[in-house]
Design a protein around this motif. Structure first.
Motif, PDB file in Angstrom:
ATOM      1  N   ASN A  96       0.830  -1.333  -0.037  1.00 18.82           N
ATOM      2  CA  ASN A  96      -0.090  -0.088  -0.137  1.00 18.82           C
ATOM      3  C   ASN A  96       0.785   1.231   0.064  1.00 18.82           C
ATOM      4  O   ASN A  96       1.823   1.425   0.759  1.00 18.82           O
ATOM      5  N   HIS A  97       0.766   1.976  -0.830  1.00 20.93           N
ATOM      6  CA  HIS A  97       1.308   3.303  -1.327  1.00 20.93           C
ATOM      7  C   HIS A  97       1.563   4.141   0.073  1.00 20.93           C
ATOM      8  O   HIS A  97       2.558   4.840   0.402  1.00 20.93           O
ATOM      9  N   LEU A  98       0.179   4.456   0.743  1.00 18.95           N
ATOM     10  CA  LEU A  98       0.312   4.908   1.997  1.00 18.95           C
ATOM     11  C   LEU A  98       1.113   4.737   3.294  1.00 18.95           C
ATOM     12  O   LEU A  98       1.869   5.385   3.774  1.00 18.95           O
TER      13      LEU A  98
ATOM     14  N   ALA B 221       3.682   2.750   2.787  1.00 17.26           N
ATOM     15  CA  ALA B 221       4.963   2.832   2.313  1.00 17.26           C
ATOM     16  C   ALA B 221       5.819   4.310   2.869  1.00 17.26           C
ATOM     17  O   ALA B 221       6.643   4.609   3.134  1.00 17.26           O
ATOM     18  N   HIS B 222       4.756   5.283   2.719  1.00 23.20           N
ATOM     19  CA  HIS B 222       5.069   6.555   3.185  1.00 23.20           C
ATOM     20  C   HIS B 222       5.552   6.541   4.700  1.00 23.20           C
ATOM     21  O   HIS B 222       6.427   7.379   4.940  1.00 23.20           O
ATOM     22  N   VAL B 223       4.949   5.656   5.233  1.00 23.82           N
ATOM     23  CA  VAL B 223       5.387   5.720   6.816  1.00 23.82           C
ATOM     24  C   VAL B 223       6.549   4.736   7.032  1.00 23.82           C
ATOM     25  O   VAL B 223       7.372   5.398   7.822  1.00 23.82           O
TER      26      VAL B 223
ATOM     27  N   VAL C  45       0.346  14.082   3.669  1.00 24.05           N
ATOM     28  CA  VAL C  45      -0.306  14.950   2.850  1.00 24.05           C
ATOM     29  C   VAL C  45       0.644  15.017   1.691  1.00 24.05           C
ATOM     30  O   VAL C  45       1.717  15.472   1.662  1.00 24.05           O
ATOM     31  N   SER C  46      -0.246  14.881   0.635  1.00 32.51           N
ATOM     32  CA  SER C  46       0.301  15.094  -0.851  1.00 32.51           C
ATOM     33  C   SER C  46      -0.647  15.701  -1.855  1.00 32.51           C
ATOM     34  O   SER C  46      -1.558  16.012  -1.254  1.00 32.51           O
ATOM     35  N   GLY C  47      -0.172  15.598  -2.766  1.00 38.52           N
ATOM     36  CA  GLY C  47      -1.110  16.144  -4.066  1.00 38.52           C
ATOM     37  C   GLY C  47      -2.316  15.197  -4.311  1.00 38.52           C
ATOM     38  O   GLY C  47      -3.315  15.573  -4.971  1.00 38.52           O
ATOM     39  N   GLY C  48      -1.965  13.844  -3.865  1.00 37.94           N
ATOM     40  CA  GLY C  48      -2.977  12.802  -4.021  1.00 37.94           C
ATOM     41  C   GLY C  48      -3.814  12.280  -2.967  1.00 37.94           C
ATOM     42  O   GLY C  48      -4.760  11.721  -2.939  1.00 37.94           O
ATOM     43  N   HIS C  49      -3.023  12.715  -1.631  1.00 34.13           N
ATOM     44  CA  HIS C  49      -3.595  12.008  -0.493  1.00 34.13           C
ATOM     45  C   HIS C  49      -3.608  13.107   0.665  1.00 34.13           C
ATOM     46  O   HIS C  49      -2.559  13.715   0.514  1.00 34.13           O
ATOM     47  N   SER C  50      -4.620  12.848   1.568  1.00 32.86           N
ATOM     48  CA  SER C  50      -4.340  13.536   2.698  1.00 32.86           C
ATOM     49  C   SER C  50      -5.032  12.542   3.976  1.00 32.86           C
ATOM     50  O   SER C  50      -6.139  12.541   3.852  1.00 32.86           O
TER      51      SER C  50
ATOM     52  N   THR D 198       8.674  12.632  -0.794  1.00 26.98           N
ATOM     53  CA  THR D 198       7.745  12.828  -1.838  1.00 26.98           C
ATOM     54  C   THR D 198       7.854  11.179  -2.313  1.00 26.98           C
ATOM     55  O   THR D 198       8.651  10.409  -1.979  1.00 26.98           O
ATOM     56  N   ASP D 199       7.010  10.971  -3.489  1.00 24.62           N
ATOM     57  CA  ASP D 199       6.805   9.415  -3.921  1.00 24.62           C
ATOM     58  C   ASP D 199       8.449   9.065  -4.316  1.00 24.62           C
ATOM     59  O   ASP D 199       9.197   9.799  -5.101  1.00 24.62           O
ATOM     60  N   ASN D 200       8.512   7.924  -3.846  1.00 23.09           N
ATOM     61  CA  ASN D 200      10.140   7.405  -4.269  1.00 23.09           C
ATOM     62  C   ASN D 200       9.946   5.772  -4.261  1.00 23.09           C
ATOM     63  O   ASN D 200       9.098   5.269  -3.443  1.00 23.09           O
TER      64      ASN D 200
END
Ligand code: ZN
Lengths: 344, 212
Positions: free
Chosen positions: A112-114, A116-118, A137-142, A306-308
């Protein structure tokens, strides 16, 4: 024996990210972006992003391997963003990841992308305290997440009911005549302005509103109305004050809700992530309020916010370590994958 | 040489395994055509594992990868192209892309497949199999196609002529790829035959936010 080497793929939006992680050590984070091709459209065009992912894929893998000083045959597991994100974009990374896993004869982990941000924060600040809270928080999710066990259990506490925070930045930047994406120019302009100059509305902060949900659509409209009223009256628009006051409203709501969620759930660790986490005012206000509330704040460096690809490899590494089963061979992409599904 | 062939340009994904020799002889060892609709990404790698299992051969024995480059619906098409690119890269193999329409039917024909948006993809071939026109994309009503027609029979009515059902085959992909299989250095970059520009127009002027 050394810890497993995990190759991560991220293609949920406009960034083609390929990263390599061993255990919690970041080895490489190769990135290609099609952002420049989207600028004139004022937003990410899915088909353009998907075409760019395909062309960037193999070269980006090569860069990731070279930067890490390893060869493909050293890879022990492959991880890939299975959602949420743009379907056509997700599918390029998913198909590539499945093919590398097949060719290298290693397990595949859809993630899950979210989450992965964690997970990416573990590469910089060590093992995550569990439970933690995460504000993404990003352009695609909050999203506001409660993370009892990053490998197995993530709970959504709240999310935006309309625009993502980053979208509001893009739209306000447009109103102020600034380029896309709007985050960096607004942040820059705001440094010269007064954040308390204009009292823009704080969405969903009334006593009967959902305590952890966000709304940025009304704020965006309020800023546009305010600016248009000045323009109609033939008055100059104080761009720096508008940018600072808008940014203050966003940072205020995000941090107030995150701190409240920590207090309500008895959690004293907060992770910030996503592209908007690079915003200087959001960082500063989060630090201030967390310090006052006795909360340990963890923020990855802007590059990892940011996404990576490294964030996907980081979560994959976490799943391998936790003994979570790999994904089924018919793993697909899910543009609206719920956060409760950490590893589909 | 053992060749793995893939195609995701149509709603039926194809994975095949064949023995290819420089004299042009092709022996198909295993082939799976899966009616997968929009589920190419889910089902392609399982189909590849399937043909390897059917032929009882390991991926390590494959010496080259051939893939259809379309034309076809973009999202599904990219799944096959990136899968071929990644497989070949990971195993250090040559990869050859061919026009998917070349791999449908035989001899003198015009191939038609579904391009969605009420249009079709087409290409015309001479008796010796050489492509003489196309690939292109057109509305059936505006098409001037010479028969016999093969491919997607759903277009028969709108073309006003019968269309013999035919799909991409392993043998067809290898036939189309023969020159590059004989000389892998001659294979071009693996870029899909999109035939259409991305669906995006730059806004000429931005509307005020309050009225949008
Ligand atoms: Zn993201």
């Amino acid at each position: 024996m050394s810890e497993p080497l995990v190759l991560g793929f991220e293609t949920s939006c406009d960034e083609t990210g390929v990263g390599l992680v061993r255990g919690r050590t970041l080895l490489s984070d190769a990135l290609a972006t099609s952002m420049a091709e989207h600028e004139r459209f004022g937003g990410v065009v899915p088909e353009i992003a998907s075409r760019a992912h395909l062309e960037a894929m193999v070269p980006t893998v090569h860069r990731a391997l070279a930067e890490a000083g390893v060869t493909a045959s050293d890879v022990d597991a492959v991880a890939v963003t299975a959602g949420p994100g743009l379907t056509g974009a997700l599918l390029v990374g998913l198909a590539a990841a499945k093919a590398y896993a097949l060719a290298l004869d290693v397990p595949l982990y859809g993630v899950n992308h979210l989450a992965a941000h964690v997970a990416v924060d573990e590469l910089q600040h060590g093992a995550l305290e569990e439970p933690s809270l995460a504000l993404l928080v990003s352009g695609g999710h909050s999203s506001l997440l409660l993370v009892p066990d990053l490998a197995r259990e993530v709970v959504s506490l709240g999310r935006t009911v309309d625009d993502a925070a980053g979208e509001a930045f893009d739209k306000v930047a447009r109103v102020l005549g600034m380029p896309f994406p709007g985050g960096p120019p607004i942040d820059r302009a705001a440094r010269e302005g007064d954040g308390s100059a204009i009292a823009f509305p704080r969405g969903l902060t009334g006593p009967r509103d959902a305590p952890y949900d966000f709304s940025f659509s009304g704020l965006k409209t309020a800023v546009a109305r305010w600016v248009e009223a000045r323009q109609k009256a033939g008055e100059p628009v104080p761009v720096a004050d508008v940018a600072a006051s808008f940014q203050e409203a966003v940072a205020d709501v995000l941090t107030a809700k995150a701190v409240r969620a920590c207090r309500d759930h008895g959690v004293d660790h907060l992770v910030l992530g996503g592209g908007v986490a690079a915003n200087s005012r959001l960082r500063a206000l989060a630090e201030e309020r967390c310090a006052a509330a006795g909360i340990v704040l963890r923020v990855p460096s802007p590059r990892l916010c940011t996404d990576n690809g490294a964030m996907v490899a980081a979560l994959g590494s976490r799943l391998v370590a936790a003994g979570v089963a790999p994904s089924a061979p018919d793993l697909g992409a899910d543009s609206s994958l719920p956060i409760e599904v950490v590893a589909p | 040489m053992l060749v793995l062939a893939l195609d995701t340009a149509t709603p039926t994904l194809l994975a095949g395994l064949a023995r290819w020799s420089p004299d042009g002889a092709v022996e198909v060892l295993a082939e799976r055509a899966v009616p997968s609709g929009t589920r190419h990404a889910e089902l392609l790698t399982p189909a590849i594992r399937g043909v390897l299992a059917d032929a009882d051969l390991p991926l390590a024995e494959v010496g080259a990868v051939v893939t259809g480059l379309g034309p076809g619906p973009f999202t599904g098409l990219r799944v096959g192209v990136v899968t071929a690119a990644a497989l070949a890269d990971a195993r250090g193999l040559p990869v050859v892309g061919v026009c998917s329409l070349d791999a449908i039917g035989d001899g003198a024909r015009t191939v038609v497949t579904d391009a969605r948006r009420k249009e079709l993809y087409w290409a015309t071939y001479a008796a010796d199999g050489t492509r003489t026109d196309g690939p292109g994309v057109v509305r059936p009503e505006a098409a001037r196609l010479t028969g016999p027609l093969v491919g997607d029979p759903a277009f028969a009515e709108r073309l006003g002529a019968p269309v013999t059902a035919a799909d991409v085959t392993t043998a067809g992909l290898l036939r189309a790829a023969a020159p590059q299989l004989a000389d892998p250095a001659s294979a071009g970059p693996l870029l899909p035959l999109y035939l259409r520009r991305p669906d995006a127009t730059p806004p000429t002027s931005f509307k005020p936010v309050t009225t949008s």
